[in-house]
Design a protein around this motif. Sequence first.
Motif, mmCIF file in Angstrom:
data_model
loop_
_atom_site.group_PDB
_atom_site.id
_atom_site.type_symbol
_atom_site.label_atom_id
_atom_site.label_comp_id
_atom_site.label_asym_id
_atom_site.label_seq_id
_atom_site.Cartn_x
_atom_site.Cartn_y
_atom_site.Cartn_z
ATOM 1 N N ASP A 155 15.288 19.455 -33.533
ATOM 2 C CA ASP A 155 13.736 20.055 -33.390
ATOM 3 C C ASP A 155 13.918 19.831 -31.420
ATOM 4 O O ASP A 155 13.935 18.581 -31.007
ATOM 5 N N GLU A 156 13.919 20.876 -30.571
ATOM 6 C CA GLU A 156 13.907 21.311 -29.370
ATOM 7 C C GLU A 156 12.597 21.647 -28.987
ATOM 8 O O GLU A 156 12.065 21.999 -29.453
ATOM 9 N N SER A 157 12.022 20.889 -28.095
ATOM 10 C CA SER A 157 10.337 21.001 -27.415
ATOM 11 C C SER A 157 10.157 20.981 -25.509
ATOM 12 O O SER A 157 11.055 20.394 -24.812
ATOM 13 N N THR A 158 9.583 21.719 -25.258
ATOM 14 C CA THR A 158 9.021 20.924 -23.733
ATOM 15 C C THR A 158 7.660 21.490 -22.972
ATOM 16 O O THR A 158 7.099 22.216 -24.147
ATOM 17 N N ASP A 159 7.457 20.864 -23.284
ATOM 18 C CA ASP A 159 6.239 20.421 -22.560
ATOM 19 C C ASP A 159 6.307 19.812 -20.977
ATOM 20 O O ASP A 159 6.869 19.793 -20.088
ATOM 21 N N THR A 160 4.923 21.048 -20.627
ATOM 22 C CA THR A 160 4.569 21.439 -19.139
ATOM 23 C C THR A 160 3.386 21.350 -18.553
ATOM 24 O O THR A 160 2.371 21.263 -19.515
ATOM 25 N N SER A 161 3.230 20.774 -17.562
ATOM 26 C CA SER A 161 1.809 20.621 -17.345
ATOM 27 C C SER A 161 1.904 21.292 -15.759
ATOM 28 O O SER A 161 2.399 21.043 -15.036
ATOM 29 N N ASP A 162 0.605 21.942 -15.193
ATOM 30 C CA ASP A 162 0.727 22.224 -13.674
ATOM 31 C C ASP A 162 0.158 20.883 -12.496
ATOM 32 O O ASP A 162 -0.619 20.031 -13.510
ATOM 33 N N LEU A 163 0.215 20.940 -11.955
ATOM 34 C CA LEU A 163 0.483 19.248 -11.329
ATOM 35 C C LEU A 163 -1.296 19.445 -11.155
ATOM 36 O O LEU A 163 -1.820 18.419 -10.670
ATOM 37 N N SER A 164 -2.152 20.565 -10.598
ATOM 38 C CA SER A 164 -3.170 20.828 -11.161
ATOM 39 C C SER A 164 -3.895 19.798 -11.641
ATOM 40 O O SER A 164 -5.159 18.769 -12.187
ATOM 41 N N LYS A 165 -3.230 19.441 -13.076
ATOM 42 C CA LYS A 165 -4.091 18.476 -14.718
ATOM 43 C C LYS A 165 -3.690 16.953 -14.544
ATOM 44 O O LYS A 165 -4.069 16.219 -15.484
ATOM 45 N N ILE A 166 -2.816 16.852 -13.201
ATOM 46 C CA ILE A 166 -2.266 15.340 -13.630
ATOM 47 C C ILE A 166 -3.499 14.482 -12.393
ATOM 48 O O ILE A 166 -3.958 15.066 -11.564
ATOM 49 N N THR A 178 6.901 11.186 -4.161
ATOM 50 C CA THR A 178 7.562 12.401 -4.295
ATOM 51 C C THR A 178 6.555 12.611 -5.358
ATOM 52 O O THR A 178 6.137 14.373 -4.935
ATOM 53 N N PHE A 179 5.733 12.482 -6.550
ATOM 54 C CA PHE A 179 5.090 12.764 -7.279
ATOM 55 C C PHE A 179 3.483 12.871 -6.664
ATOM 56 O O PHE A 179 3.142 14.788 -6.294
ATOM 57 N N GLU A 180 3.270 11.881 -6.163
ATOM 58 C CA GLU A 180 1.602 12.148 -5.338
ATOM 59 C C GLU A 180 1.690 13.671 -3.972
ATOM 60 O O GLU A 180 0.837 14.010 -3.892
ATOM 61 N N GLU A 181 3.253 13.571 -3.579
ATOM 62 C CA GLU A 181 3.221 14.461 -2.452
ATOM 63 C C GLU A 181 3.399 15.879 -2.715
ATOM 64 O O GLU A 181 2.667 16.056 -2.067
ATOM 65 N N ALA A 182 3.947 16.586 -3.337
ATOM 66 C CA ALA A 182 4.132 17.263 -4.229
ATOM 67 C C ALA A 182 2.829 17.529 -4.971
ATOM 68 O O ALA A 182 1.797 18.805 -4.950
ATOM 69 N N ILE A 183 1.852 17.004 -5.948
ATOM 70 C CA ILE A 183 0.287 16.565 -6.061
ATOM 71 C C ILE A 183 -0.474 17.316 -4.631
ATOM 72 O O ILE A 183 -1.516 18.215 -4.844
#
Length: 184
Positions: free
Chosen positions: A77-88, A129-134
């Motif tokens: 089982d292989e999968s990928t979750d993605t989410s735009d930064l606007s949804k964080i 880094t996460f906060e700056e990217a958002i």
Amino acid sequence: MRKDIEQALEKFKVNTFGNKKIIEKVEALLRADEQVLYISPTNVVVTAVNTNKKNKLPGVFVLTDNRILFHYKIAFDESTDTSDLSKIDSINCFGNGLTGGHVEVHTRTKTYDILVSYKKALMNEIKNTFEEAINNYTQNKVSGNKESDTDILQQIEKLAELRNKDILTEEEFQEKKQVLMARL
């Protein structure tokens, strides 16, 4: 390997031993127009917000300048979750020398608890880094909308010129203007 991936791995002192193939797989999922800011093969506890169901999954977690991406494989089982930064919604970090460091990424539908370095300074750098990217993503979206507003106003001005030159009727002008105004 992409240059931005190499730089992120080096910046955050990520050990890639035994994970080169899965990193290459993730690299193929990335768009050419996005820049990798953080990447790490790691264990992630994914919690569904509505059911509180938790899954501990091994995979690769990626932060780009547009989105987060978590690619994992369990057996076949292989999968990928993605989410735009606007949804964080928020980012937290915690940890100690025994259990390791953790960065939590809270989206509207899931929480990702990412196992990271136990070193507090590195853990905080990942969080920053996460906060700056958002923040950058949000600012770019806002300034991008202002540009499109200007474009729409310029289109209306051109339509007015065509109306004034009797190329468009008043009715046609008003109809096209309403369509453009709806996009503002």
